[in-house]
Structure formats: C-alpha cells, structure tokens
Scaffold this active site. Structure first.
Site, PDB file in Angstrom:
ATOM      1  N   LYS A 241      39.616  42.811  28.853  1.00 18.20           N
ATOM      2  CA  LYS A 241      39.689  41.734  29.860  1.00 18.20           C
ATOM      3  C   LYS A 241      38.692  41.988  30.987  1.00 18.20           C
ATOM      4  O   LYS A 241      37.990  41.077  31.429  1.00 18.20           O
ATOM      5  CB  LYS A 241      41.115  41.666  30.394  1.00 18.20           C
ATOM      6  CG  LYS A 241      41.292  41.096  31.770  1.00 18.20           C
ATOM      7  CD  LYS A 241      41.150  39.598  31.836  1.00 18.20           C
ATOM      8  CE  LYS A 241      41.844  39.055  33.069  1.00 18.20           C
ATOM      9  NZ  LYS A 241      41.571  39.795  34.279  1.00 18.20           N
ATOM     10  N   ASP A 242      38.633  43.238  31.471  1.00 11.47           N
ATOM     11  CA  ASP A 242      37.643  43.612  32.493  1.00 11.47           C
ATOM     12  C   ASP A 242      36.483  44.288  31.756  1.00 11.47           C
ATOM     13  O   ASP A 242      36.324  45.504  31.796  1.00 11.47           O
ATOM     14  CB  ASP A 242      38.287  44.545  33.521  1.00 11.47           C
ATOM     15  CG  ASP A 242      39.387  43.848  34.299  1.00 11.47           C
ATOM     16  OD1 ASP A 242      39.058  43.120  35.246  1.00 11.47           O
ATOM     17  OD2 ASP A 242      40.566  44.007  33.934  1.00 11.47           O
TER      18      ASP A 242
ATOM     19  N   GLN B 225      33.819  46.273  33.669  1.00 14.42           N
ATOM     20  CA  GLN B 225      34.443  47.513  34.129  1.00 14.42           C
ATOM     21  C   GLN B 225      34.556  48.521  32.978  1.00 14.42           C
ATOM     22  O   GLN B 225      34.303  49.722  33.158  1.00 14.42           O
ATOM     23  CB  GLN B 225      35.828  47.221  34.695  1.00 14.42           C
ATOM     24  CG  GLN B 225      36.655  48.452  34.990  1.00 14.42           C
ATOM     25  CD  GLN B 225      38.003  48.078  35.576  1.00 14.42           C
ATOM     26  OE1 GLN B 225      38.125  47.857  36.771  1.00 14.42           O
ATOM     27  NE2 GLN B 225      39.025  47.994  34.730  1.00 14.42           N
TER      28      GLN B 225
ATOM     29  N   HIS C  72      48.991  45.415  30.174  1.00 16.40           N
ATOM     30  CA  HIS C  72      49.115  46.849  30.455  1.00 16.40           C
ATOM     31  C   HIS C  72      49.958  47.546  29.386  1.00 16.40           C
ATOM     32  O   HIS C  72      49.677  48.690  29.011  1.00 16.40           O
ATOM     33  CB  HIS C  72      49.774  47.068  31.823  1.00 16.40           C
ATOM     34  CG  HIS C  72      49.002  46.526  32.979  1.00 16.40           C
ATOM     35  ND1 HIS C  72      49.364  45.372  33.628  1.00 16.40           N
ATOM     36  CD2 HIS C  72      47.885  46.968  33.601  1.00 16.40           C
ATOM     37  CE1 HIS C  72      48.510  45.138  34.618  1.00 16.40           C
ATOM     38  NE2 HIS C  72      47.591  46.085  34.619  1.00 16.40           N
TER      39      HIS C  72
END
Lengths: 282, 282
Positions: free
Chosen positions: A153-154, A157, A41
């Site tokens: 990573k996603d 998405q 993040h």
C-alpha cells in the site's frame, strides 16, 4: 489459546527481549506500525509469522514524518484495540515507545533518502521519507530483526526502507505484503476512518482508475496517457489529485521506455480533508 | 614481535573477522582513519589498545566528506607506510574498503546532523558532517565495535560522532584522544604535508593564539573579545581565518554566559592553499 504479547516501552526492555528471542535461536520479524491497526496490518503480522519464529510489532505515531499542516494530532490512537487484535493473532511482543524514548533531548540525527524517495510523495510531503527513514533506521538498529514486513500500500515507502536496509548494511530483509482491500477495492488505511459516508462511497475511484490505466497500458496506451486518463477520472469524482504516475517498479525512476521495463502505477489524491494513496503493478 | 594486521576489504570479511573476535570474548575498538597515518593516529591506536582486546583500524578516504573544490584527489594515500606503522603497533586488523564497497551503485542514504554539527565547520564545509556521519554510521554498523577512538584535534567531529552513536543507539562508546602536537605546538594533521617550509614555520600561530585566548578568558576577558584577538593574531601572520570561536565544550552551542560553563576555543584558517584547524579547552 495464545498468550498475550509482551509490551515493552524502552530500548533496554526491547533489547533484553530480543536477546532472549535470539538465545532461543528464534528469528525475529518486526512489523513497524503507527497503531490504529486494521486488517492490512493483520496481514503484515500473519506474513511476519510465516517467515520468523518471533514477531515484534512496533506502535509509534512518529511525529517527524508528519508535516506541520498534516494530521499528526488527529491521527487515530487506539492502543487497547490494537493490543486485543495482536493478542488474537498471537504476536509475541509490542514495542510502544513514547516520543522521548525515541527522540531524547538533544537528538540531532536525521537519515535522508534520495533514489526511490525522489518525487511522488516527496513532492507533496517533503519531510516524509526523512521521518520514515530515521525512525525505521532506529527501529531496525534497536530491534535488529531478521525480517521486517511492510505493506505494498505504501509502495514508495517499501522501496525506501528496502534501500535503507541495504545502504546501511542493517541486515534486515524487507518482506513486502500485498495491499489488503475492501470488497469495493479501497485500500485499507487508518486514514479511511476520516472519510464521511459520502466520501467513503467515492473513495474506490482511485483503485478503479489505476486498474483501468494498467489495462490500457497492457492494451498499448502510453504510460503517460494512461496515467493522465486515470487522473482525469479521479478528478471527475471531485478529488484533488496530487499525482498519478507510472514509474519503474523497482527503482521508482521515471520510465525509460525500455522493452519489458516493470511498471508500477502510483496515485495520491485528496478526498475532502483526507489524503489517500494507492498503487498497482501493470 | 607482533603479528601483522589482517587486511580486509569487504564487509563480508570484516563481519567474519569481528565475529571471530567476539567469539573469543574480545572487545573491539575501531579507529576510523583516512590513512596517511601520523603520530596522532598512533596515539589513537594505542588508546584503543588500552580499552579493548582487539583494534580494527579503518582506512578509507571518504569522498562524500569533501566538497567539490576540496582536496579529495590530492589527499595523501600511503597504504604501505600505514600498514608498516600499524604492524609496529600491533593493530589487529585493517579494514580498507574501496568506494564501491562503501557506496554501491544505487546508494541513496545520507545521515545528516544538527546540534553539535551546527555552525563552525558546517559554515565553511556544508557537506562535511553529513559525509562524516554517513561513513562513520556505516563503519559502526559494519564493525559493531564496543569503542571507537577519535582525536580531539577534530573536536566538532568528536562531538558529532558521539551524538550520532547515541541518537542511533549504535552502542559504540566514543573514546576521545588528546591532540598530538609537534614540539612547536602545531597539531599533527595529514594536511600538514601540504605546507611549504615557510608556511610550516608560521603554522603554529593558530595554537599559540588559542592558548593566549584561553589565558585571557581565564584572566577575565570575554570569550568574544579573546576569540577576536586570536583571530587578529592569526590574520596578522598572513592566514585567512574561517572562524575563531568560543563555544560550549559539550554541546558546541554558543555560550550562554552561565557561571562555570565549560568553554572550548575552536579555530580554522587557511595558510596558503592548506586549511588548518585546531582547538583547546579553556
């Protein structure tokens, strides 16, 4: 010495804040998160700070993207630690609505996705992308950012929210950020906190198996064979594989076999009670 | 002497136009239509002109709200006549995108609704409100109007778009406009053009049956009995009833029987090959 982020909880406060940012001619980058912030993040926030003058981090553990048997209730909630991390980075604002603020009584609207949302995660988490698209759509409309940073990573998405912003003309440019990894290759995830020491030692197999598969494809193996071999490697370590798949890197459609087609390898597997996902480009 | 409406076809032109309106501090009202404009639409435009300085009328026969066996291909398209009518009224702009402008290649997003969309029309047109919500959501985002005028003729749609605007924080105030009727009570509809002379003579039965039902309920009949009697009256004239129902006037939920509950009577029926809908307050 940086100032602390402003914390807002209501859409009214958020709109007042973003209006003030815009009146200073500042561009705004949103970093949507579910909290439990880690170095991945932090990379999103730093990238957001590179593209925009003001960075808003949303923290909302979105119930609608969890299935009934999933880990919504045990998902880590660490607001104080998150606030400290964002203070150190100099994020400008945190938007932390509660569920009633996001989904008031009578809420009846759902944004559903096909295209990049088809298959992969959707085969195993059928509500997931509707939950993501609805909350991200609402965040984009409420915050009206110029940019939004999402991690690779996603990956599915990332492609879904890129499509969403385009399809609904939301005017938000999606900024992809490469996956942050532990020294042994494990992709950072808030869910890594669920792993036992023994599981943690095994977890990097997903990444190493995907890396081998990418090398095999570059060496001439068919994507199907390479993905199957990676799945076997992961299974041999005691994980339960949901999928290992080679897909078109942009559309996430099954590969057509066309010359020069960009390929992404994506995987999801259960390690004990923890579901891990990862992906890499070929 | 009024100036002709500006006609724009692309989202880029629309945004330039609405930005210009806003820079003059004008409030904008949108009137979403599928064209084939009649006096009911004119009432929408006039109401829009009462609430806002600038009125944008969208004309788009939205394919996604028609079912596979419905009348998309034969739906009347009368742009030149529509333009003349809007010129006479002094509408400021017409937004007339084509399907590729609204749904570009790869479009993958759908807005689906529950709550006020449950039952009634949804029981017979299962794709309808997803089609409406998606296109209206896109129109609201593209045009960012302060107001949008919708007719009470499509009462369930009125409640659905009101919910949509609220749920997605689109900031568009929905302005309801009472149904415009022919002298014999038939609600104006672009689909009335499909009726033969004989059918046209029969068509007002839906309205007269609903009026009787409302009187009966005010006189003490149960809403269920009154609705059934209205359905029988409509059927006796040779129509095929899809539904006649009494619902909560705001939520469209089935009636709870609570004292003072606001009631709306809604009906849909086929007259030959034409599907007609109507509704009235009790």
């Amino acid at each position: 010495m940086t100032s602390k982020p402003v914390v807002v909880e209501t859409v009214r406060e958020l709109k007042a804040l973003t209006s003030a940012f815009r009146s200073e001619k500042a561009r705004i980058a949103l970093v949507p998160t579910m909290g439990a912030l880690h170095a991945g993040h932090m990379a999103l926030v730093r990238r957001a700070q590179e593209v925009a003058e003001k960075v808003v981090v949303s923290i909302f553990v979105n119930p609608t993207q969890f299935g009934p048997t999933e880990d919504f209730s045990r998902y880590p909630r660490t607001f104080d630690a998150d606030f400290e991390k964002l203070s150190e980075l100099g994020a400008d604002a945190i938007y932390a609505p509660d569920a009633a603020e996001m989904y008031p009584r009578g809420f009846s609207t759902r944004i559903t996705m096909s295209g990049p949302a088809d298959g992969l995660e959707s085969d195993f988490r059928p509500q997931f992308f509707a939950g993501v698209a609805t909350v991200v759509g609402k965040l984009f409309i409420r915050c009206a950012p110029d940019f939004a940073a999402f991690g690779e990573k996603d990956y599915q998405q990332l492609k879904v929210v890129t499509r969403l912003s385009k399809d609904l003309d939301l005017g938000v440019e999606i900024v992809p950020v490469p996956t942050t990894r532990e020294p042994d290759g494990l992709a950072l995830s808030s869910r890594n906190a669920y792993l036992s020491a023994e599981e943690r030692a095994i977890a990097p197999v997903i990444y190493t198996a995907l890396k081998s598969a990418a090398l095999n494809i570059r060496g001439g193996a068919t994507p199907v064979d390479a993905a199957q071999k990676a799945a076997d490697t992961i299974t041999a370590k005691g994980l339960k594989v949901d999928y290992v798949a080679a897909r078109h890197a942009e559309t996430l459609a099954p590969l057509s076999g066309a010359e020069g087609e960009p390929i992404r390898l994506l995987a999801a597997a259960w390690l004990g009670g923890t579901r891990l996902i990862d992906n890499i480009g070929v």
